[in-house]
Design a protein around this motif. Structure first.
Motif, mmCIF file in Angstrom:
data_model
loop_
_atom_site.group_PDB
_atom_site.id
_atom_site.type_symbol
_atom_site.label_atom_id
_atom_site.label_comp_id
_atom_site.label_asym_id
_atom_site.label_seq_id
_atom_site.Cartn_x
_atom_site.Cartn_y
_atom_site.Cartn_z
ATOM 1 N N ASP A 137 0.830 -1.212 0.000
ATOM 2 C CA ASP A 137 0.000 0.000 0.000
ATOM 3 C C ASP A 137 0.863 1.260 0.000
ATOM 4 O OD1 ASP A 137 -2.390 -1.555 0.285
ATOM 5 O OD2 ASP A 137 -1.917 -1.782 2.411
ATOM 6 N N ALA A 138 2.041 1.157 0.598
ATOM 7 C CA ALA A 138 2.936 2.307 0.650
ATOM 8 C C ALA A 138 4.384 1.847 0.610
ATOM 9 C CB ALA A 138 2.694 3.135 1.913
ATOM 10 N N VAL A 139 5.192 2.576 -0.152
ATOM 11 C CA VAL A 139 6.643 2.408 -0.164
ATOM 12 C C VAL A 139 7.221 3.630 0.534
ATOM 13 C CG1 VAL A 139 8.713 2.451 -1.593
ATOM 14 C CG2 VAL A 139 6.794 0.997 -2.253
ATOM 15 N N LEU A 140 8.080 3.377 1.515
ATOM 16 C CA LEU A 140 8.633 4.436 2.353
ATOM 17 C C LEU A 140 10.144 4.470 2.200
ATOM 18 C CD1 LEU A 140 8.111 6.482 4.665
ATOM 19 C CD2 LEU A 140 8.192 4.555 6.250
ATOM 20 N N THR A 141 10.701 5.664 2.018
ATOM 21 C CA THR A 141 12.158 5.804 1.950
ATOM 22 C C THR A 141 12.608 6.986 2.798
ATOM 23 O OG1 THR A 141 12.242 7.309 0.039
ATOM 24 C CG2 THR A 141 12.165 4.948 -0.442
ATOM 25 N N ARG A 142 13.810 6.863 3.334
ATOM 26 C CA ARG A 142 14.413 7.941 4.125
ATOM 27 C C ARG A 142 15.880 8.048 3.710
ATOM 28 N NH1 ARG A 142 17.218 7.975 9.427
ATOM 29 N NH2 ARG A 142 16.630 9.808 10.663
ATOM 30 N N VAL A 163 0.944 4.382 -2.617
ATOM 31 C CA VAL A 163 1.618 5.680 -2.610
ATOM 32 C C VAL A 163 3.085 5.504 -2.235
ATOM 33 C CG1 VAL A 163 -0.450 7.000 -2.080
ATOM 34 C CG2 VAL A 163 0.972 6.165 -0.210
ATOM 35 N N LEU A 164 3.884 6.393 -2.766
ATOM 36 C CA LEU A 164 5.305 6.441 -2.436
ATOM 37 C C LEU A 164 5.513 7.608 -1.483
ATOM 38 C CD1 LEU A 164 8.270 5.702 -2.868
ATOM 39 C CD2 LEU A 164 8.207 6.991 -4.993
ATOM 40 N N LEU A 165 6.125 7.343 -0.335
ATOM 41 C CA LEU A 165 6.371 8.366 0.681
ATOM 42 C C LEU A 165 7.881 8.490 0.873
ATOM 43 C CD1 LEU A 165 3.686 7.182 3.276
ATOM 44 C CD2 LEU A 165 3.479 9.116 1.688
ATOM 45 N N ALA A 166 8.430 9.627 0.449
ATOM 46 C CA ALA A 166 9.881 9.838 0.522
ATOM 47 C C ALA A 166 10.193 10.919 1.543
ATOM 48 C CB ALA A 166 10.431 10.224 -0.846
ATOM 49 N N MET A 167 10.934 10.552 2.591
ATOM 50 C CA MET A 167 11.368 11.515 3.602
ATOM 51 C C MET A 167 12.579 12.262 3.054
ATOM 52 S SD MET A 167 11.025 9.084 6.987
ATOM 53 C CE MET A 167 11.346 10.394 8.190
ATOM 54 N N VAL A 200 7.532 13.737 0.800
ATOM 55 C CA VAL A 200 6.987 13.836 -0.553
ATOM 56 C C VAL A 200 6.078 12.634 -0.789
ATOM 57 C CG1 VAL A 200 7.506 14.029 -3.012
ATOM 58 C CG2 VAL A 200 9.088 15.002 -1.324
ATOM 59 N N ARG A 201 4.818 12.921 -1.118
ATOM 60 C CA ARG A 201 3.836 11.865 -1.395
ATOM 61 C C ARG A 201 3.617 11.803 -2.894
ATOM 62 N NH1 ARG A 201 -1.543 10.939 -2.407
ATOM 63 N NH2 ARG A 201 -2.568 9.280 -1.192
ATOM 64 N N ILE A 202 3.882 10.648 -3.478
ATOM 65 C CA ILE A 202 3.788 10.483 -4.927
ATOM 66 C C ILE A 202 2.807 9.364 -5.250
ATOM 67 C CG2 ILE A 202 5.055 9.896 -7.047
ATOM 68 C CD1 ILE A 202 7.604 10.926 -5.649
ATOM 69 N N GLN A 203 1.861 9.662 -6.130
ATOM 70 C CA GLN A 203 0.936 8.638 -6.627
ATOM 71 C C GLN A 203 1.216 8.467 -8.106
ATOM 72 O OE1 GLN A 203 -2.904 8.842 -4.975
ATOM 73 N NE2 GLN A 203 -3.261 6.715 -5.565
ATOM 74 N N LEU A 204 1.680 7.295 -8.483
ATOM 75 C CA LEU A 204 2.079 7.071 -9.881
ATOM 76 C C LEU A 204 0.851 6.904 -10.757
ATOM 77 C CD1 LEU A 204 5.112 4.672 -9.348
ATOM 78 C CD2 LEU A 204 5.086 7.161 -9.474
ATOM 79 N N PRO A 205 0.916 7.372 -12.012
ATOM 80 C CA PRO A 205 -0.253 7.273 -12.908
ATOM 81 C C PRO A 205 -0.460 5.860 -13.410
ATOM 82 C CG PRO A 205 1.616 8.223 -14.065
ATOM 83 C CD PRO A 205 2.040 8.061 -12.641
ATOM 84 N N GLU A 206 -1.725 5.478 -13.468
ATOM 85 C CA GLU A 206 -2.124 4.195 -14.081
ATOM 86 C C GLU A 206 -1.258 3.055 -13.608
ATOM 87 O OE1 GLU A 206 -2.180 4.642 -18.295
ATOM 88 O OE2 GLU A 206 -3.538 6.347 -18.245
ATOM 89 N N GLN A 207 -1.112 2.967 -12.272
ATOM 90 C CA GLN A 207 -0.333 1.855 -11.740
ATOM 91 C C GLN A 207 -1.098 0.553 -11.897
ATOM 92 O OE1 GLN A 207 1.298 4.696 -8.252
ATOM 93 N NE2 GLN A 207 0.918 2.621 -7.663
#
Length: 211
Positions: A137-142, A163-167, A200-207
């Motif tokens: 559901d979420a990919v998290l990076t720091r 969603v992609l969540l990048a710290m 940064v919250r990123i939702q990729l198109p047409e995943q």
């Protein structure tokens, strides 16, 4: 560790999080384990336990309100950051902690055992080589990589609405300009510090789900 406890209790209150004394004890045990293993494994450049409380634990917990879904993967977790503090405080979410450094994943596995964390899986792998049976559901990076590289390396891990969540730190205009996807930048304050952070919250198109 009393000074660390005070830092955590005060910081958690500033973040408006509901964290029990038992979970605070686990967070303090995590700091002790980093301190102990750091001597041989060089897990983190931060050596002062009070700085660890601020710049590792509270920094990780500052994004709790923005964690989405029930399955989250922390890419490049290193010493277990932010994955371990988040897993302690969000026991209802399943976390996968992935890193390509075997020493660090051995440490994180030991943390999971000693703290008896039932919602954490530790993986030693490069992210591009990991293809899970079930996506996240979420990919998290720091502090993992530039945003465009993060998207390229982790897109296959995300579920259809994931969603992609990048710290990140601040001054991201150049990185953001490279991302052709729906994105938002959330300012994050870390109690007791003057560091500038954002998520940064990123939702990729047409995943599409990738198996």
């Amino acid at each position: 560790m009393e000074a660390c406890r005070e830092i955590l209790v005060s910081g958690i209150a500033s973040l408006n999080l509901n964290v029990t004394d038992e979970k605070i004890d686990q967070l303090l045990s995590f700091i002790k384990l980093i301190e102990k293993w750091n001597k041989a494994y060089n897990l983190t450049a931060i050596r002062d336990r009070e700085e660890m409380a601020r710049l590792h634990i509270l920094d990780s917990l500052a994004i709790v309100p923005h964690i989405e879904g029930k399955r989250v993967i922390d890419i490049g977790t290193g010493a277990g950051l932010p994955g371990i503090p988040l897993a302690i405080c969000l026991p209802e979410i399943d976390f996968t902690l992935l890193d390509s450094n075997a020493k660090k994943t051995r440490f994180v596995q030991q943390v999971v055992l000693e703290l008896k964390l039932k919602n954490v899986e530790v993986l030693h792998s490069r992210v591009e080589n990991y293809h899970p049976e079930k996506t996240y559901d979420a990919v998290l990076t720091r502090a993992f990589a530039g945003l465009s590289d993060i998207v390229k390396l982790t897109a296959h891990l995300l579920s259809k609405d994931g969603v992609l969540l990048a710290m990140k730190g601040q001054n991201l205009d150049a990185e953001l300009a490279e991302i052709a996807a729906k994105k938002s930048v959330i300012s994050v304050s870390v109690p007791g510090t003057d560091v500038e952070r954002c998520l940064v919250r990123i939702q990729l198109p047409e995943q599409a789900e990738v198996s």
